[in-house]
Design a protein around this motif. Structure first.
Motif, PDB file in Angstrom:
ATOM      1  N   ALA A  86       0.827  -1.212   0.000  1.00  8.58           N
ATOM      2  CA  ALA A  86       0.000   0.000   0.000  1.00  8.58           C
ATOM      3  C   ALA A  86       0.859   1.259   0.000  1.00  8.58           C
ATOM      4  N   MET A  87       2.026   1.176   0.613  1.00 13.83           N
ATOM      5  CA  MET A  87       2.903   2.353   0.732  1.00 13.83           C
ATOM      6  C   MET A  87       3.614   2.677  -0.584  1.00 13.83           C
ATOM      7  N   GLY A  88       3.473   1.812  -1.568  1.00 11.42           N
ATOM      8  CA  GLY A  88       4.099   2.083  -2.867  1.00 11.42           C
ATOM      9  C   GLY A  88       5.600   2.242  -2.728  1.00 11.42           C
ATOM     10  N   ALA A  89       6.155   3.222  -3.414  1.00  7.27           N
ATOM     11  CA  ALA A  89       7.604   3.429  -3.386  1.00  7.27           C
ATOM     12  C   ALA A  89       8.088   3.758  -1.978  1.00  7.27           C
ATOM     13  N   LEU A  90       7.205   4.288  -1.149  1.00  7.31           N
ATOM     14  CA  LEU A  90       7.596   4.614   0.228  1.00  7.31           C
ATOM     15  C   LEU A  90       7.767   3.361   1.069  1.00  7.31           C
ATOM     16  N   VAL A 201      13.948  16.041  13.617  1.00 11.17           N
ATOM     17  CA  VAL A 201      13.180  14.847  13.287  1.00 11.17           C
ATOM     18  C   VAL A 201      12.397  15.064  11.988  1.00 11.17           C
ATOM     19  N   THR A 202      12.170  13.962  11.260  1.00 16.34           N
ATOM     20  CA  THR A 202      11.293  14.016  10.089  1.00 16.34           C
ATOM     21  C   THR A 202      10.150  13.042  10.319  1.00 16.34           C
ATOM     22  N   ILE A 203       8.942  13.527  10.157  1.00 18.45           N
ATOM     23  CA  ILE A 203       7.763  12.691  10.360  1.00 18.45           C
ATOM     24  C   ILE A 203       6.957  12.653   9.066  1.00 18.45           C
ATOM     25  N   VAL A 204       6.595  11.434   8.655  1.00 19.30           N
ATOM     26  CA  VAL A 204       5.828  11.279   7.418  1.00 19.30           C
ATOM     27  C   VAL A 204       4.474  10.676   7.749  1.00 19.30           C
ATOM     28  N   GLU A 205       3.417  11.400   7.455  1.00 19.58           N
ATOM     29  CA  GLU A 205       2.069  10.873   7.625  1.00 19.58           C
ATOM     30  C   GLU A 205       1.575  10.420   6.262  1.00 19.58           C
ATOM     31  N   MET A 206       1.111   9.187   6.198  1.00 17.64           N
ATOM     32  CA  MET A 206       0.743   8.626   4.912  1.00 17.64           C
ATOM     33  C   MET A 206      -0.689   8.137   4.934  1.00 17.64           C
ATOM     34  N   PHE A 207      -1.438   8.418   3.872  1.00 18.34           N
ATOM     35  CA  PHE A 207      -2.798   7.897   3.730  1.00 18.34           C
ATOM     36  C   PHE A 207      -2.822   7.083   2.444  1.00 18.34           C
ATOM     37  N   VAL A 208      -2.906   5.774   2.592  1.00 19.80           N
ATOM     38  CA  VAL A 208      -2.774   4.891   1.434  1.00 19.80           C
ATOM     39  C   VAL A 208      -3.801   3.766   1.525  1.00 19.80           C
ATOM     40  N   ALA A 209      -3.956   3.034   0.440  1.00 19.82           N
ATOM     41  CA  ALA A 209      -4.930   1.934   0.421  1.00 19.82           C
ATOM     42  C   ALA A 209      -4.253   0.656  -0.031  1.00 19.82           C
ATOM     43  N   VAL A 210      -4.663  -0.463   0.567  1.00 23.91           N
ATOM     44  CA  VAL A 210      -4.175  -1.763   0.100  1.00 23.91           C
ATOM     45  C   VAL A 210      -4.809  -2.009  -1.271  1.00 23.91           C
ATOM     46  N   GLY A 234      11.042  18.113   9.803  1.00 26.35           N
ATOM     47  CA  GLY A 234      10.511  17.840   8.471  1.00 26.35           C
ATOM     48  C   GLY A 234       9.186  17.134   8.662  1.00 26.35           C
ATOM     49  N   HIS A 235       8.153  17.569   7.978  1.00 27.46           N
ATOM     50  CA  HIS A 235       6.826  16.980   8.183  1.00 27.46           C
ATOM     51  C   HIS A 235       6.197  16.773   6.808  1.00 27.46           C
ATOM     52  N   VAL A 236       6.004  15.532   6.458  1.00 29.84           N
ATOM     53  CA  VAL A 236       5.520  15.213   5.112  1.00 29.84           C
ATOM     54  C   VAL A 236       4.180  14.509   5.218  1.00 29.84           C
ATOM     55  N   LYS A 237       3.280  14.897   4.352  1.00 29.45           N
ATOM     56  CA  LYS A 237       1.996  14.196   4.295  1.00 29.45           C
ATOM     57  C   LYS A 237       1.824  13.655   2.886  1.00 29.45           C
ATOM     58  N   VAL A 238       1.427  12.377   2.822  1.00 27.21           N
ATOM     59  CA  VAL A 238       1.228  11.742   1.528  1.00 27.21           C
ATOM     60  C   VAL A 238      -0.184  11.170   1.497  1.00 27.21           C
ATOM     61  N   ALA A 239      -0.966  11.564   0.517  1.00 32.03           N
ATOM     62  CA  ALA A 239      -2.281  10.945   0.317  1.00 32.03           C
ATOM     63  C   ALA A 239      -2.302  10.479  -1.120  1.00 32.03           C
ATOM     64  N   MET A 240      -2.390   9.158  -1.324  1.00 31.19           N
ATOM     65  CA  MET A 240      -2.329   8.688  -2.716  1.00 31.19           C
ATOM     66  C   MET A 240      -3.093   7.389  -2.944  1.00 31.19           C
ATOM     67  N   ASP A 241      -3.493   7.231  -4.201  1.00 23.53           N
ATOM     68  CA  ASP A 241      -4.175   6.018  -4.665  1.00 23.53           C
ATOM     69  C   ASP A 241      -5.375   5.654  -3.795  1.00 23.53           C
ATOM     70  N   LEU A 242      -6.189   6.634  -3.499  1.00 26.13           N
ATOM     71  CA  LEU A 242      -7.304   6.394  -2.594  1.00 26.13           C
ATOM     72  C   LEU A 242      -8.637   6.252  -3.325  1.00 26.13           C
ATOM     73  N   GLY A 243      -8.622   6.328  -4.649  1.00 28.22           N
ATOM     74  CA  GLY A 243      -9.874   6.163  -5.396  1.00 28.22           C
ATOM     75  C   GLY A 243     -10.815   7.330  -5.183  1.00 28.22           C
TER      76      GLY A 243
END
Lengths: 442, 251
Positions: A86-90, A201-210, A234-243
């Motif tokens: 679900a995380m893809g390249a991440l 610190v770097t924090i990555v929040e991810m919103f992904v789907a199986v 560093g604060h990263v948000k990723v929202a991807m492939d959620l239809g």
């Protein structure tokens, strides 16, 4: 004059449905009271709609016809392998992670071993322990107040991250929100990030789907970030492939003296996204960079709304948002920068750019500067354009075929934003995701 | 051999003709210079050779090795060996110089039926050729031409030329914006590429460049036509007399 507004079906369900799930939600009695109060606030506001200035381009009340059932106590048989896919390249990033599936913390999928100086706990545990203050986030506009009230009422879980003063973490910390299974649900999460003085610190929040899970859902996510003095975050948000998901996210960030906060938001493949960020300069001489990339096609709708509040002197803010819009997609950028009377020597720059790959895509950009101090440097710009014909010719004159030339230029456009991410692994993974997305549009 | 026959060109969507019947032959192994006043059509000729879309050829033909290139796309022409060094090289933010060079070099190699370069082979080649142009490979890790000085951009053009190994080199005002040291480096780079199989067309306003890249022939382009052709001494003559006489001719 008071106008009685008819509640929509979704609003009725969101208000009246609370009683039915309240017992299943985590928290002490005190928390329960805070939730009940919150649902009252939501009932008073209703869903954000286009007559609220901050929501003029995103008429949530019109779009969100129904409220999906709340996801509570996930029972899916999601595996670590599912999460990685679900995380893809991440998924290739080997780093500590906290995993939530359909809004519920899943310990067996998480990996929080061996990080010193950082305490990560699920929000559900904090709420059980009575941390009702965790629900107190609020916004200034009525629309976002309503969403944060809904979030407080229904939140099931999230990450509470405490980074001790002086801690320096080389690898990023991942908070992975995974959607899984075949049921269209509403997930409500909230995270709290507190970074102590001088920590890095770097924090990555991810919103992904199986892959293979239902391409529908509703997400209401909130994050509260407090950056200590001299801290670098560093604060990263990723929202991807959620239809077809409706993805609603609020970040509220406070910057301490001499801190450096670098945020990035990547959004692609989401039916409707509203990414709102409010950053407030609490201490002097802090630096802020909030940038992002959004990729939309078909009838997708991605809204980025920023408020940058320079309340203290000597602050620096940079915003660079870049979007690629294809098909009938719509991109929205609203960026309001307020420089208060005391915030002398503020240096603010904002840029929003959209690359239009079709005649039918739309980009709405609304930069706003409100300056009350008299010794500041502030600027903003916005562009929307098709691919540059002269650049295409330059590449083709070097033997690069049209298709490849287009790909290179689109990648370079979006890459300029993605380059803002300091963490190499995260940056490269997102560039790879963007390339995958773009391959279908070239 | 490059053969330009009675070439008439106008800007697409406009009526005014810019090139009004150019006839020119540049055999392989020779370097020809095209000189002329501003607005004479020099850059138009360069762009039309490379296949830029904004121009419309209303009459005549351009043959490269006996084959008309007018119907070819810019990248097909590049594969056939045509290379234009731009007067104003473009900046490509977000594309690293090395990525660009490798993509371009392999694209033309593939079309020419050569094997694509492996990463080590490419790096070896680029290091050698960059060094001879006094270009630091570190600079090529940055986005193409972004933040480069005028001289660096021109050297980067010549490096691209060296990497693509063209057989027809068209240099459009390569001397503009260069100081004397940069000019020498660029000229040395160009001279290193001279050879029996390569034709070169050097477009310039000033004679200065031709002290460093000595041409076999010089042509004067004014008001859309070749007005005079001669040996390298013609450039020196123009340096003294200027282009005034050709303005009279045209009138």
């Amino acid at each position: 004059m008071n106008v009685a507004v008819m509640k929509t079906r979704a609003e009725v369900a969101l208000t009246e449905g609370f009683a039915g799930v309240a017992d299943a939600l985590p928290g002490s009695d005190e928390v329960r009271q805070a939730r009940t109060a919150a649902i009252g606030r939501f009932a008073a506001h209703g869903l954000p709609h286009r007559r609220i200035e901050e929501w003029k381009y995103t008429d949530l009340r019109g779009v969100m016809k129904d409220a999906l059932p709340l996801a509570v106590g996930d029972q899916t048989k999601t595996t670590i392998a599912d999460v990685i896919v679900a995380m893809g390249a991440l998924g290739r990033i080997d780093a500590p992670r906290l995993v939530l599936v359909n809004g519920t913390y899943r310990r067996e999928l998480s990996n929080l071993d061996g990080i010193s100086g950082v305490v990560v706990t699920p929000l559900s545990a904090a709420l059980q322990a009575g941390a009702s203050a965790s629900l107190s986030l609020d916004e200034e506009d009525r629309g976002s107040q309503a969403l944060l009230a809904l979030n407080a009422a229904y939140v099931t879980d999230g990450a509470v991250i405490d980074v001790a003063a002086g801690t320096k973490l080389a690898e990023p910390l991942l908070v992975v929100h995974v959607r899984a299974g075949g049921i269209a649900q509403r997930t409500v999460s909230r995270s709290q990030i507190r970074v102590g003085d001088g920590a890095q610190v770097t924090i990555v929040e991810m919103f992904v789907a199986v892959p293979g899970s239902i391409a529908d859902g509703q997400t209401n996510a909130a994050s509260e970030v407090v950056v200590g003095a001299n801290a670098e975050v560093g604060h990263v948000k990723v929202a991807m492939d959620l239809g077809q998901v409706i993805h609603l996210a609020n970040w509220l960030v406070e910057l301490g003296t001499d801190s450096n906060y670098r945020a990035f938001q990547y959004t692609s493949g989401v039916g409707l996204a509203r990414n709102q960020v409010r950053t407030t300069f609490k201490g002097e001489n802090a630096k802020l960079d909030i940038s992002g990339a959004f990729l939309a096609r078909n009838s997708e709708h991605i809204d980025t709304t920023l408020f940058v509040d320079h309340a203290t002197p000597g602050g620096e803010s940079r915003e660079l948002f870049k979007g690629v819009l294809d098909g009938e997609a719509r991109g929205i950028f609203q960026g309001k920068v307020i420089v208060r009377r005391d915030a002398q020597k503020t240096d603010g720059k904002q840029m929003a750019q959209a690359l239009m790959l079709s005649e039918t895509a739309e980009f709405d950009s609304k930069p706003e500067l409100e300056i009350y101090a008299d010794d500041v440097v502030c600027g903003h710009g916005s562009t929307s354009a098709a691919l540059d014909g002269e650049l295409l010719f330059y590449l083709r004159a070097r033997g690069i075929p049209l298709k490849e030339a287009r790909a290179l230029l689109i990648q370079s456009f979006i890459g300029e934003a993605i380059d803002k991410i300091d963490n190499v692994a995260v940056r490269e993974a997102l560039m790879s995701e963007a390339e995958t997305w773009l391959a279908a549009s070239i | 051999m490059l053969e330009i026959k009675n070439l008439h060109v106008k800007i697409a969507d406009e009526d005014a003709e810019i090139l009004k019947g150019i006839d020119l032959v540049v055999p392989r192994g020779e370097v020809h210079a095209i000189m002329g006043p501003n607005g004479s059509g020099k850059s138009t000729l360069a762009y039309v050779l490379a296949g830029r879309e904004d121009y419309e050829v209303t009459d005549g033909d351009i043959l490269w090795n006996g084959e008309s290139i007018l119907g070819m796309e810019p990248d097909e022409r590049a594969a056939k060996g045509v290379f234009l060094a731009f007067q104003y090289p473009m900046e490509i933010p977000g594309v690293a110089g090395l990525t660009f060079l490798r993509t371009a070099a392999n694209a033309v190699r593939k079309k020419r039926g050569h094997e694509e370069l492996t990463t080590p082979a490419f790096m070896k080649l680029v290091k050698e050729r960059a060094a001879s142009l006094n270009i630091d490979v570190e600079m090529l890790k940055r986005p193409v031409n972004v933040g480069f000085s005028g001289g660096e951009k021109k050297r980067s053009e010549i490096l691209q030329m060296a990497m693509l190994e063209p057989s027809l080199c068209v240099l459009d005002e390569t001397d503009s914006g260069l100081d004397i040291d940069a000019l020498r480096i660029v000229a040395d780079g160009v001279n290193a590429l001279r050879g029996p199989d390569r034709a070169m067309l050097v477009i310039t306003h000033y004679q200065r460049l031709l002290n460093h890249i000595v041409p076999d022939k010089v042509h004067v382009l004014a008001y859309g036509k070749i007005r005079r052709s001669g040996g390298k001494e013609l450039a020196l003559e123009l340096e003294k007399s200027g282009y005034a006489e050709f303005q009279k001719d045209a009138a």
